[in-house]
Design a protein around this motif. Structure first.
Motif: not given
Ligand code: M6R
Length: 364
Positions: A1-2, A5-8, A11-12, A151, A153, A341, A352
């Motif tokens: 679901e990411k 990517y390693q983190h939301f 991705k965002e 959103e 994170a 980041y 996150d």
């Protein structure tokens, strides 16, 4: 679901071109801004004596940028307040005041309470919200949704960017209604707005340089962000991004205020991020950069591509593409999000879900 990517948050950040495009495009038809689901009439807009912006956190920072933009374009005085302060200070409000509430979640307790207080005092209310059907959306006279999508994170990125995009839409829309823009200028600003997603994408395609800069600075103890005008307002967000996810102490200052106290904190090796995107203020910013360098600061400058002379003073530089000045905060914030980041990632922080923070603050 990411999405790989390693983190939301990553991705965002990367979703911003799409989020901004989704927010802008349905509201521009045949070169005209159309906000047809709002019930505000032209007469009401012409009658506003003041715009009061209420929000918390990053949404408040959007409000700080919005003040400069709306005052310049709509020529209506704008006051910005953190929602938790507004409620307790006997604000002066009547039915000639537009209260503009900004919230990603639409559930922030202080923002909701401030909105209700403003309504009680007779204000007309308009909210910029991301979550459809949320309490703030439901309680406002009108809503303009940011189509950022969910959103996750805790540190907001795409919600900030889409909120700002709505501010540009509103500023151009109001300016046109109030007769403040020539046909040519109107067309110019609308077309600039349409270019925004691609310009953000251009910055995102160069993230390696920002990652390199993060590797140079992830161990610093304090960071000062300085800027003037729109750069100052946007740097509040750059600074918050860094502190909330990397736990590095950071603050943002109007560059002209340095001499009035803060410069006493600058010592050998202090990192100063100097934002200088506004042409009229470029030379003034260069003087501030010289001042902090003379006290030992290491300066990371951020400006547009043509201002290469920043390299005469700054130790490192981040460039953003050229575009109309009022929209530059939307570009300048992106490298600062990435910087925060990467710094947090190099420090091994829980990006996150930073300590002590919740995504939506539903208690007062
Ligand atoms: O949901 P809201 O936009 O009303 O939230 C406001 C703040 O809590 C939020 O922006 C907060 O400052 C974020 N952690 C910033 O990244």
């Amino acid at each position: 679901e990411k999405g790989g990517y390693q983190h939301f948050m990553a991705k965002e950040i990367m979703e911003q071109p799409k989020a901004v495009r989704d927010t802008i495009s349905p509201r521009i038809q045949d070169g005209k801004i159309v906000l047809d689901n709002i019930t505000l009439t032209a007469e009401q807009i012409k009658g506003f004596s003041k715009i009061f912006i209420l929000a918390c956190g990053s949404a408040y920072h959007v409000g700080m940028v919005a003040k400069y933009i709306l005052e310049k374009f709509a020529r209506i005085p704008v006051e910005v307040d953190v929602a938790s302060e507004f409620r307790y200070r006997h604000p002066i409000i009547d039915d000639k005041v537009l209260v503009l509430v900004i919230s990603q979640s639409g559930e922030t307790a202080d923002t909701l309470a401030a909105l209700r207080e403003a309504k009680k005092l007779g204000a007309r209310t308009l909210s910029i919200v991301n979550v459809v059907g949320s309490s703030i959306a439901n309680d406002s006279d009108d809503v303009i949704y940011t189509w950022a999508g969910p959103e996750i994170a805790v540190a907001t990125t795409k919600a900030y960017s889409t909120q700002l995009a709505v501010i540009y839409l509103l500023a151009i829309y109001f300016a046109d209604l109030l007769g403040n823009l020539s046909k040519e200028d109107y067309a110019y600003y609308v077309s600039q707005l349409q270019e925004l997603p691609d310009k953000i994408a251009e910055i995102l395609s160069n993230k390696e340089h920002i990652q390199f800069l993060a590797s140079q600075f992830f161990n610093v103890k304090d960071v000062f962000f300085i800027g003037r005008n729109l750069d100052y307002a946007m740097s509040l967000e750059g600074s918050l991004k860094l502190k909330e996810i990397s736990y590095i102490h950071s603050d943002a200052y109007a560059a002209g205020e340095l001499k009035h106290g803060t410069i006493s904190l600058v010592e050998d090796g202090t990192l100063v991020v100097a934002l200088a995107t506004q042409n009229k203020l470029f030379d003034k910013m260069m003087s501030n950069v010289k001042e902090v360098k003379a006290r030992g600061a290491v300066v990371l400058g951020l400006t547009t591509e043509k201002n290469t002379k920043i390299e005469q003073e700054a130790d490192h530089t981040l460039y953003i593409p050229e575009m109309c000045e009022m929209m530059l905060p939307s570009l300048a914030v992106v490298p600062l999000q990435l910087f925060a980041y990467y710094v947090a990632s190099m420090k091994g922080c829980d990006i996150d879900k930073p300590r002590n923070l919740a995504k939506s603050v539903t208690v007062e």
